[in-house]
Design a protein around this motif. Structure first.
Motif, PDB file in Angstrom:
ATOM      1  N   ASN A 225      44.932 -39.256 -18.219  1.00  0.00           N
ATOM      2  CA  ASN A 225      44.514 -37.813 -18.475  1.00  0.00           C
ATOM      3  C   ASN A 225      44.125 -37.237 -17.148  1.00  0.00           C
ATOM      4  OD1 ASN A 225      42.364 -39.141 -20.953  1.00  0.00           O
ATOM      5  ND2 ASN A 225      44.365 -37.965 -21.290  1.00  0.00           N
ATOM      6  N   LEU A 226      44.780 -37.731 -15.978  1.00  0.00           N
ATOM      7  CA  LEU A 226      44.207 -37.391 -14.676  1.00  0.00           C
ATOM      8  C   LEU A 226      44.567 -35.976 -14.563  1.00  0.00           C
ATOM      9  CD1 LEU A 226      43.123 -38.136 -12.083  1.00  0.00           C
ATOM     10  CD2 LEU A 226      45.390 -38.680 -11.165  1.00  0.00           C
ATOM     11  N   TYR A 227      45.909 -35.474 -14.991  1.00  0.00           N
ATOM     12  CA  TYR A 227      46.312 -34.048 -15.084  1.00  0.00           C
ATOM     13  C   TYR A 227      46.220 -33.292 -16.146  1.00  0.00           C
ATOM     14  CZ  TYR A 227      48.291 -36.027 -10.465  1.00  0.00           C
ATOM     15  OH  TYR A 227      48.353 -36.692  -9.211  1.00  0.00           O
ATOM     16  N   GLU A 228      46.607 -33.965 -17.403  1.00  0.00           N
ATOM     17  CA  GLU A 228      46.727 -32.974 -18.582  1.00  0.00           C
ATOM     18  C   GLU A 228      45.995 -34.077 -19.531  1.00  0.00           C
ATOM     19  OE1 GLU A 228      50.149 -31.053 -19.645  1.00  0.00           O
ATOM     20  OE2 GLU A 228      50.788 -31.373 -17.782  1.00  0.00           O
ATOM     21  N   HIS A 229      45.225 -33.481 -20.479  1.00  0.00           N
ATOM     22  CA  HIS A 229      44.694 -34.081 -21.710  1.00  0.00           C
ATOM     23  C   HIS A 229      45.561 -34.038 -23.167  1.00  0.00           C
ATOM     24  CE1 HIS A 229      40.697 -35.760 -20.574  1.00  0.00           C
ATOM     25  NE2 HIS A 229      40.900 -35.178 -19.699  1.00  0.00           N
ATOM     26  N   SER A 230      45.420 -35.007 -23.891  1.00  0.00           N
ATOM     27  CA  SER A 230      46.319 -34.473 -25.194  1.00  0.00           C
ATOM     28  C   SER A 230      45.120 -33.982 -25.850  1.00  0.00           C
ATOM     29  CB  SER A 230      46.599 -36.037 -25.709  1.00  0.00           C
ATOM     30  OG  SER A 230      45.528 -36.761 -26.187  1.00  0.00           O
ATOM     31  N   MET A 231      44.102 -33.819 -25.763  1.00  0.00           N
ATOM     32  CA  MET A 231      43.066 -32.990 -26.613  1.00  0.00           C
ATOM     33  C   MET A 231      43.362 -31.633 -26.664  1.00  0.00           C
ATOM     34  SD  MET A 231      39.297 -33.577 -24.685  1.00  0.00           S
ATOM     35  CE  MET A 231      38.968 -32.879 -23.218  1.00  0.00           C
ATOM     36  N   PHE A 232      43.268 -30.895 -27.797  1.00  0.00           N
ATOM     37  CA  PHE A 232      43.541 -29.582 -27.824  1.00  0.00           C
ATOM     38  C   PHE A 232      42.791 -28.613 -29.055  1.00  0.00           C
ATOM     39  CE2 PHE A 232      47.057 -31.387 -30.316  1.00  0.00           C
ATOM     40  CZ  PHE A 232      47.114 -30.587 -31.353  1.00  0.00           C
ATOM     41  N   ALA A 233      42.895 -27.603 -28.841  1.00  0.00           N
ATOM     42  CA  ALA A 233      42.420 -26.677 -30.354  1.00  0.00           C
ATOM     43  C   ALA A 233      43.467 -25.668 -30.205  1.00  0.00           C
ATOM     44  CB  ALA A 233      41.086 -26.184 -29.781  1.00  0.00           C
ATOM     45  N   ILE A 234      43.813 -25.274 -31.497  1.00  0.00           N
ATOM     46  CA  ILE A 234      44.858 -24.253 -31.990  1.00  0.00           C
ATOM     47  C   ILE A 234      43.906 -23.449 -32.837  1.00  0.00           C
ATOM     48  CG2 ILE A 234      46.645 -23.473 -33.223  1.00  0.00           C
ATOM     49  CD1 ILE A 234      47.819 -24.681 -30.678  1.00  0.00           C
ATOM     50  N   SER A 235      43.747 -22.234 -32.187  1.00  0.00           N
ATOM     51  CA  SER A 235      43.148 -21.100 -33.047  1.00  0.00           C
ATOM     52  C   SER A 235      43.915 -20.237 -33.790  1.00  0.00           C
ATOM     53  CB  SER A 235      42.193 -20.217 -32.119  1.00  0.00           C
ATOM     54  OG  SER A 235      41.052 -21.015 -31.536  1.00  0.00           O
ATOM     55  N   LEU A 236      43.701 -19.970 -35.163  1.00  0.00           N
ATOM     56  CA  LEU A 236      44.646 -19.024 -35.884  1.00  0.00           C
ATOM     57  C   LEU A 236      44.062 -17.713 -35.901  1.00  0.00           C
ATOM     58  CD1 LEU A 236      44.902 -22.389 -36.911  1.00  0.00           C
ATOM     59  CD2 LEU A 236      45.753 -21.170 -38.890  1.00  0.00           C
ATOM     60  N   ASP A 237      44.940 -16.765 -35.660  1.00  0.00           N
ATOM     61  CA  ASP A 237      44.613 -15.360 -35.771  1.00  0.00           C
ATOM     62  C   ASP A 237      44.226 -14.892 -34.263  1.00  0.00           C
ATOM     63  OD1 ASP A 237      45.261 -15.313 -38.515  1.00  0.00           O
ATOM     64  OD2 ASP A 237      43.184 -15.664 -38.745  1.00  0.00           O
ATOM     65  N   LYS A 238      43.426 -15.456 -33.860  1.00  0.00           N
ATOM     66  CA  LYS A 238      42.769 -15.125 -32.496  1.00  0.00           C
ATOM     67  C   LYS A 238      41.890 -16.237 -32.023  1.00  0.00           C
ATOM     68  CE  LYS A 238      38.904 -13.119 -34.901  1.00  0.00           C
ATOM     69  NZ  LYS A 238      38.293 -11.774 -35.504  1.00  0.00           N
ATOM     70  N   PRO A 239      41.665 -16.418 -30.870  1.00  0.00           N
ATOM     71  CA  PRO A 239      40.622 -17.351 -30.338  1.00  0.00           C
ATOM     72  C   PRO A 239      39.507 -17.674 -31.160  1.00  0.00           C
ATOM     73  CG  PRO A 239      41.929 -16.011 -28.292  1.00  0.00           C
ATOM     74  CD  PRO A 239      42.024 -15.292 -29.451  1.00  0.00           C
ATOM     75  N   ALA A 240      39.311 -18.644 -31.670  1.00  0.00           N
ATOM     76  CA  ALA A 240      38.024 -19.003 -32.197  1.00  0.00           C
ATOM     77  C   ALA A 240      36.695 -18.882 -31.436  1.00  0.00           C
ATOM     78  CB  ALA A 240      38.000 -20.141 -33.022  1.00  0.00           C
ATOM     79  N   THR A 241      35.666 -18.527 -31.951  1.00  0.00           N
ATOM     80  CA  THR A 241      34.367 -18.393 -31.171  1.00  0.00           C
ATOM     81  C   THR A 241      33.609 -19.666 -31.675  1.00  0.00           C
ATOM     82  OG1 THR A 241      33.251 -17.248 -32.667  1.00  0.00           O
ATOM     83  CG2 THR A 241      34.295 -16.052 -31.046  1.00  0.00           C
ATOM     84  N   GLU A 242      32.502 -19.962 -31.104  1.00  0.00           N
ATOM     85  CA  GLU A 242      31.651 -21.002 -31.540  1.00  0.00           C
ATOM     86  C   GLU A 242      31.519 -20.927 -32.802  1.00  0.00           C
ATOM     87  OE1 GLU A 242      31.257 -23.479 -28.765  1.00  0.00           O
ATOM     88  OE2 GLU A 242      29.890 -24.002 -30.145  1.00  0.00           O
ATOM     89  N   ASP A 243      31.081 -19.931 -33.384  1.00  0.00           N
ATOM     90  CA  ASP A 243      30.806 -19.855 -35.101  1.00  0.00           C
ATOM     91  C   ASP A 243      31.687 -19.267 -35.955  1.00  0.00           C
ATOM     92  OD1 ASP A 243      28.485 -21.400 -34.492  1.00  0.00           O
ATOM     93  OD2 ASP A 243      27.378 -19.438 -33.373  1.00  0.00           O
TER      94      ASP A 243
END
Ligand code: DGJ
Length: 737
Positions: A225-243
């Protein structure tokens, strides 16, 4: 999990290989909903008996309707749209493959058809779906595993690949999971990903995915993970916010080379393929042996990133990390206060300081070993795990005893996967070292990586840990470091199977860690890799905590700890107070306190006030650690968007909470200007709000009044934590009355 079938043919008979059965089966469709508390994935066969993933989202109230989903999507053969549950290559599927093989006869075509599936309940919360797919033309099989955690809305998915061909089959690509998200969004898919480097880990970026393929990957071997992480998020429609917003979170449970492909097709569907990186890693599979991929972990929420990360955090505490619902040790580490320069008398002083400070354990870092090649710098000694006789003439055991005499525990640093060329180990076992036979050696931090594909090396590495515990049964903690990447990948042990090295290395490491855990199930282990070079749930299932970064400047740490918190619970985040940065001790301690707190400073150099502040902050921590370690975390104000960041933790019965506020912008007039709305409280409870961690001689930003508010008020109006250039950090404790 439920299975619906429109016609009843015994599942085992479907597609048993003959054309007759195949055509009879073609008249039927099989629908497999994979449900958790709020979500569902739906798998469904088509007319050719290919299994497609036709849905991922909120679960439907009427489960009978799952069977109708596929029909809503027209799929002309030439539409360019593919929904395969595990995309093969070289036959009818033309998208990015999850699996590519070279059969024993040299043919590269694979077709996978549905054969059967089983669902079993592991316990009230966990179920396991196993789907069997087979190539009608070759004796080649893939089983897809979906392990679902119902309450947590989390799924782990992996595959097991097997064949009975006449000879070796080469796996050219072998993903863990292949997911399809439908293109019926209102604004496309937004990928939040992480990049970084030493001391600047987990830098986020979020952007809309465009057509074609986007890949995040690692080819570093060890510090994956030094340069990249396999963890990610995919938001649908638009970037999801906290809530708010629909968001899918994923990560590989794998501590080596990974690859995640995101393919946006012509109908705007998104295909996610996640697994081990196949670069230079073809795997040769003998007949009737199984290749099991690591798991790909995911969750989905309709309620934003906060909800998704709380799901992951509670899953991790309950099921993944070691002793996630248990306790942790606060500690004093000596890395930054001494580096390699220490001896018994200096350490005796540090053990006294450990007690004086009020933490549980002293952690002796790098530099305690090596005799013919003493570890007095980072250029010698790795591999020779015997106490350095000059620095420690009486050995580790006398330090463990001395710690006990001081009323504290003792822990130690190791980096057992590595070797310096300047070491006895390197000279005794050159064949244990990963390096090309015909190229000059290339070092990372003056060291090379040991070949954990080799079982003898696994025994050696296990022996390093086991030897320490056997000789020192009261040893209470290990920091397991890993500072080099793999250059010049070559294993003397693997001979003709050189392309197995990256995979077998990680499986070798896991074998060692499994043995360690079988013998020492609960002892705290810190996962470190020159900072956060190896933070993933594949490794964390053997560890109690991780080291997020060598960058302990608290201002930087606010951002780093904030970003890790989307995936990992606070109990796993080792946050140490050091001399990095220009912030006062109060800010440094307040920032460390939002996770698992430790120190790495010279206690003797602290002013009287600084020391007494640390001591009383540790007492506050003791009273609140249960809430921080096991409570629900709510991110309230992001450091990226505000002058001050706010984050809070609430215990399960909502009777206790703590809110941390950190100024992150030091310009004139910056600070909290409006109340911050709290989250996760009981609206009907009354809470007493009190500022804690007050520096000696200073008053509370809240004044002297006894402040009580309802949860309703605190969540709708909020409270202004008054973080400013005068009070750069403010910690508020809330207790229901
Ligand atoms: C890298 C780690 O991240 C540091 O905390 C420290 O343990 C050094 N290695 C020791 O060499």
């Amino acid at each position: 999990m439920r299975t619906t079938q429109r016609k009843t043919l015994p599942l085992g008979l479907l597609f048993a290989g003959s054309m007759l059965l195949a055509s009879r089966a073609a008249a039927q469709d099989v629908t497999i909903p994979v449900e958790t508390q709020h979500n569902a994935i739906v798998l469904q066969t088509d007319a050719e008996k290919h299994l497609n993933m036709v849905y991922l989202g909120a679960k439907l109230a009427n489960t009978a309707e799952y069977a109708r989903i596929q029909k809503m999507y027209k799929q002309a053969d030439d539409s360019g749209v593919q929904n395969d549950v595990y995309t093969p290559s070289g036959s009818a599927s033309l998208g990015e493959p999850a699996i590519t093989v070279t059969h024993a006869d040299g043919n590269k075509s694979l077709n996978l058809a549905y054969v059967s599936h089983t669902v079993s309940k592991v316990d009230d919360d966990i179920s396991l779906l196993v789907v069997t797919l087979k190539d009608p033309a070759y004796d080649f099989e893939v089983k897809l595993y979906y392990k679902t955690y119902f309450k947590e809305d989390v799924t782990e998915q992996w595959s097991v690949i097997k064949h009975n061909e006449k000879g070796i089959v080469t796996l050219n690509k072998y993903a863990s999971a292949n997911l399809n998200l439908k293109g019926n969004t209102t604004g496309g898919f937004w990928l939040k990903q992480y990049h970084g480097n030493w001391a600047m880990e987990v830098q986020p970026e979020e952007a809309r995915l465009t057509h074609g393929i986007k890949t995040i990957d690692s080819k570093l071997g060890t510090r994956a993970n030094l340069y990249e992480h396999s963890m990610f998020a995919i938001s649908l429609d638009k970037p999801a916010t906290e809530d708010e917003g629909k968001v899918f979170y994923g990560a590989m449970e794998w501590s080596g080379n990974f690859r995640v492909d995101f393919e946006l097709d012509v109908a705007n569907n998104l295909k996610i393929i996640a697994g081990i990186n196949n670069a230079a890693s073809e795997y040769h599979l003998k007949p009737n042996t199984e290749f099991t991929t690591p798991a790909f972990l995911y969750t989905y929420s309709d309620h934003g990133k906060g909800d998704a990360s709380r799901k992951l955090q509670s899953w991790a505490r309950k099921y993944k990390i070691v002793d996630g619902e248990g306790s942790r040790l606060t500690l004093l580490n000596n890395w930054e206060s001494t580096y390699f320069d220490f001896n018994e008398s200096k350490l005796a002083g540090l053990l006294k300081d450990t007690k004086k400070l009020g933490v549980d354990l002293f952690l002796l870092d790098d530099g305690w070993f090596g005799n013919s090649h003493p570890r007095n710098g980072d250029n010698a000694g790795l591999g020779d795990w015997q106490e350095n006789k000059q620095k420690l003439p009486n050995g580790i055991s006398s330090l463990v005893k001395e710690a006990q005499a001081n009323g504290v525990k003792f822990g130690i640093w190791i980096e057992p996967e590595m070797v310096n060329p300047a070491s006895d180990l390197y000279k005794a076992h050159p064949d244990w070292v990963i390096k090309q036979p015909n190229r000059p050696e290339k070092y990372f931090r003056n060291q090379l990586v040991l070949d954990l594909a080799n079982p003898k090396v696994q025994d050696f590495v296990f022996g390093v840990v086991d030897g320490l515990f056997t000789k020192n049964p009261d040893l209470a903690y290990i920091k397991w470091d890993c500072n080099a990447v793999i250059y010049n990948a070559y294993s003397a042990y693997l001979k003709k199977d050189q392309s197995h090295i990256y995979v077998d290395y990680v499986n070798g490491l896991y074998n060692v860690l499994k043995r360690v855990r079988a013998k020492y199930p609960k002892v705290p282990l810190m996962l470190c890799s020159g900072g956060g070079g190896r933070v993933d749930y594949g490794a964390l299932q053997y560890f109690t905590e991780y080291w997020p970064s060598d960058n302990t400047d608290p201002l930087e740490r606010v951002f780093i700890q904030w970003e890790y918190s989307f995936f990992y619970p606070a109990i796993t985040s080792s946050n140490h107070v050091t001399d990095w940065g220009k912030q006062p001790i109060k800010y440094r301690v307040d920032v460390a306190m939002m996770g698992k707190m430790g120190f790495d400073i010279v206690i003797g150099k602290l002013s009287e006030n600084d020391l007494s502040f640390c001591q009383s902050a540790l007492k506050n921590y003791d009273a609140l650690k249960d809430v921080i370690w096991h409570g629900d975390q709510y991110r309230l104000a992001s450091p990226w968007d505000n002058d001050a960041a706010s984050i809070m933790y609430v215990n399960t019965d909502k009777s206790k909470a703590v809110m941390f506020n950190y100024l992150v912008n030091n310009r004139y007039g910056s600070g909290s200007k409006v109340p911050v709305r709290l989250k996760g409280l009981d609206p009907n409870k009354k809470y007493r709000v009190k500022e804690i961690n007050l520096y000696p001689g200073t008053g509370s930003v809240l004044g002297n009044e006894d402040l009580t508010f309802t949860g309703d008020f605190l969540m709708n109006v909020g409270i202004n934590p008054e973080a400013s250039t005068y009070h750069t950090s403010v910690v508020l404790q809330l207790e229901a009355i």
